[in-house]
Write a protein that holds these residues in place. Structure first.
Motif, short mmCIF file in Angstrom:
data_model
loop_
_atom_site.label_atom_id
_atom_site.label_comp_id
_atom_site.label_asym_id
_atom_site.label_seq_id
_atom_site.Cartn_x
_atom_site.Cartn_y
_atom_site.Cartn_z
N GLU A 104 45.07 38.89 40.41
CA GLU A 104 45.52 39.07 41.65
C GLU A 104 45.70 40.70 41.60
O GLU A 104 45.48 41.34 42.52
CB GLU A 104 46.45 38.24 42.49
N ARG A 105 46.24 41.15 40.73
CA ARG A 105 47.00 42.43 40.51
C ARG A 105 45.87 43.49 40.75
O ARG A 105 45.97 44.51 41.19
CB ARG A 105 47.94 42.73 39.45
N HIS A 106 44.72 43.27 40.02
CA HIS A 106 43.50 44.06 40.29
C HIS A 106 42.47 43.70 41.01
O HIS A 106 41.62 44.52 41.39
CB HIS A 106 43.16 44.30 38.69
N SER A 107 42.29 42.35 41.11
CA SER A 107 41.19 41.94 41.98
C SER A 107 41.54 40.67 42.74
O SER A 107 41.46 39.59 42.33
CB SER A 107 39.74 41.69 40.98
N PRO A 108 42.23 40.77 43.93
CA PRO A 108 42.77 39.75 44.69
C PRO A 108 41.51 38.57 45.14
O PRO A 108 42.01 37.49 45.26
CB PRO A 108 43.20 40.20 45.73
N LYS A 109 40.50 39.00 45.25
CA LYS A 109 39.32 38.02 45.61
C LYS A 109 38.80 37.02 44.38
O LYS A 109 38.21 36.01 44.65
CB LYS A 109 38.20 38.67 46.27
N LYS A 110 39.15 37.48 43.14
CA LYS A 110 38.34 36.79 41.99
C LYS A 110 39.46 35.45 41.82
O LYS A 110 40.61 35.65 41.66
CB LYS A 110 38.53 37.68 40.83
N THR A 111 38.86 34.34 41.51
CA THR A 111 39.52 33.17 41.29
C THR A 111 38.97 32.13 39.98
O THR A 111 37.91 32.80 39.67
CB THR A 111 39.31 32.17 42.17
N TRP A 112 39.77 31.47 39.51
CA TRP A 112 39.60 30.96 38.16
C TRP A 112 38.44 29.93 38.59
O TRP A 112 37.58 29.70 37.70
CB TRP A 112 40.88 30.20 37.53
N GLU A 113 38.50 29.41 39.63
CA GLU A 113 37.24 28.52 39.87
C GLU A 113 35.93 29.08 40.00
O GLU A 113 35.04 28.73 39.39
CB GLU A 113 37.69 27.91 41.36
N PHE B 222 35.30 32.13 38.21
CA PHE B 222 34.98 32.41 37.03
C PHE B 222 34.34 31.35 35.98
O PHE B 222 33.37 31.47 35.46
CB PHE B 222 36.60 32.76 36.31
N ILE B 223 35.04 29.81 36.50
CA ILE B 223 34.42 28.79 35.56
C ILE B 223 32.94 28.53 36.04
O ILE B 223 32.12 28.22 35.44
CB ILE B 223 35.37 27.59 35.60
N PHE C 172 33.00 38.78 29.27
CA PHE C 172 33.15 40.13 28.98
C PHE C 172 32.83 40.84 30.23
O PHE C 172 33.31 41.96 30.77
CB PHE C 172 32.63 40.49 27.80
N GLY C 173 31.83 40.27 31.08
CA GLY C 173 31.18 40.73 32.44
C GLY C 173 32.49 40.78 33.20
O GLY C 173 32.75 41.73 34.24
N THR C 174 33.28 39.70 33.26
CA THR C 174 34.39 39.71 34.29
C THR C 174 35.36 40.70 33.85
O THR C 174 35.85 41.37 34.81
CB THR C 174 34.80 38.14 34.33
N LEU C 175 35.55 40.72 32.65
CA LEU C 175 36.84 41.71 32.08
C LEU C 175 36.12 43.18 32.57
O LEU C 175 36.97 43.92 32.88
CB LEU C 175 36.83 41.78 30.58
N GLY C 176 34.97 43.25 32.36
CA GLY C 176 34.53 44.71 32.71
C GLY C 176 34.42 45.10 34.34
O GLY C 176 35.09 46.12 34.70
N ASP C 177 34.21 43.79 35.06
CA ASP C 177 34.55 43.97 36.46
C ASP C 177 36.08 44.44 36.78
O ASP C 177 36.28 45.14 37.50
CB ASP C 177 34.24 42.72 37.08
N LEU C 178 36.81 43.80 36.07
CA LEU C 178 38.51 43.91 36.47
C LEU C 178 38.90 45.21 36.08
O LEU C 178 39.54 45.86 36.63
CB LEU C 178 39.21 42.87 35.58
N LEU D 178 29.36 47.18 31.04
CA LEU D 178 30.14 48.01 30.28
C LEU D 178 30.62 47.73 29.17
O LEU D 178 30.92 48.09 28.05
CB LEU D 178 30.93 48.88 31.17
N LEU D 179 31.46 46.36 29.52
CA LEU D 179 32.04 45.66 28.20
C LEU D 179 31.07 44.70 27.62
O LEU D 179 31.17 44.27 26.46
CB LEU D 179 33.58 44.99 28.53
N ALA D 180 30.30 44.03 28.32
CA ALA D 180 29.47 42.82 27.88
C ALA D 180 28.28 43.50 27.01
O ALA D 180 27.96 42.74 26.03
CB ALA D 180 28.79 42.14 29.13
#
Length: 278
Positions: free
Chosen positions: A178-187, A189-190, A225-231, A263-265
């Protein structure tokens, strides 16, 4: 919404076309695209953070991409009549000289914090140019140019983004970061992982260079790693207080917004492909 949809369709057509039209179009397109993305990065930083050296940065970025790109081509005998292996190595030895420009040019400016400028100039090359170079190299991990690897990468990256958005919007409750991307959720991501893994199974049926479980492994790597790049890109935008990285893509923001997952993936997936194909 209509503008966003039209832009999205054109974006996909251009990206897929750049892969299918052969190795020279592929290389030239991503050289230009990576340079534009680097320029966008420098423009954002210049607004209220530092004054990176745009000229020296883009010059070195082009040299890094072109130098390593030509080295990959010569290694795979893709252009033996134009540049041999020794010549491409010589081009890479220009990098120590050209990179010194980034430092020397600051001697002739009146910047209050010159090493901030140097740091962000170098960071742009590392954050933007290096991943695009790995993405370019991905097409040659099996030897000669093979569009299956970069095309599959793009499809899986888009599948993850779409899956994460749809699942997160429908079922998302638990915040991912939430600190960096409030709209992203674990659901979400999975859901992105599951959908991209399902697409990987289909890809494995048509692109037989790898086994189905290897394509699924690539899908999982891209999702993580794509999600991490987004974050990371969200963290960057928050640190300089901007919402979108640019407006070059109406309804979709800037180039950094569209390629943050790459960028990370891309470096990670290239590394995986290198070990499973050699």
């Amino acid at each position: 919404m209509r503008t966003r949809a039209i832009t999205g369709i054109l974006f996909v057509i251009v990206m897929v076309g750049s892969v299918l039209l052969g190795q020279y179009v592929f290389g030239a397109f991503y050289l230009v695209l990576s340079s534009l993305t680097l320029y966008e990065f420098y423009k954002l930083v210049s607004e209220n953070t530092a004054k990176p050296d745009v000229v020296a940065g883009i010059f070195n970025g082009v040299l890094v991409f072109a130098g390593f790109g030509l080295l990959i081509l010569s290694n795979n005998m893709a252009m033996p009549l134009l540049l041999d292996y020794k010549t491409t190595h010589a081009l890479l030895f220009l990098l120590p000289v050209s990179s010194s420009m980034i430092f020397i040019r600051q001697l002739f400016t009146r910047a209050m914090m010159p090493f901030n400028n140097i740091g962000f100039t170098c960071l742009g090359i590392l954050l933007v140019i290096a991943p695009f170079t790995f993405f370019f190299a991905m097409a040659y991990t099996g030897g000669a140019y093979n569009f299956h690897f970069p095309l599959a990468f793009l499809i899986l990256l888009w599948s993850n983004d779409t899956g994460a958005y749809l699942v997160g919007r429908s079922f998302g409750k638990t915040k991912l970061f939430e600190r960096h991307s409030p709209k992203k959720t674990w659901e979400g991501f999975i859901g992105g992982i599951i959908i991209s893994a399902g697409i990987a199974l289909i890809i494995g049926h048509f692109f037989v260079e790898l086994k189905w479980n290897q394509w699924v492994s690539i899908a999982i790597l891209i999702s993580c790693f794509g999600t991490l790049g987004d974050l990371v890109e969200s963290m960057f935008k928050r640190s300089i207080n901007v919402k979108d990285s640019g407006g070059i893509l109406p309804g979709h923001g800037g180039l950094l917004d569209r390629f943050d997952g790459l960028l990370l993936a891309a470096p990670v997936v290239y590394t995986y492909l290198y070990f499973v194909t050699t």
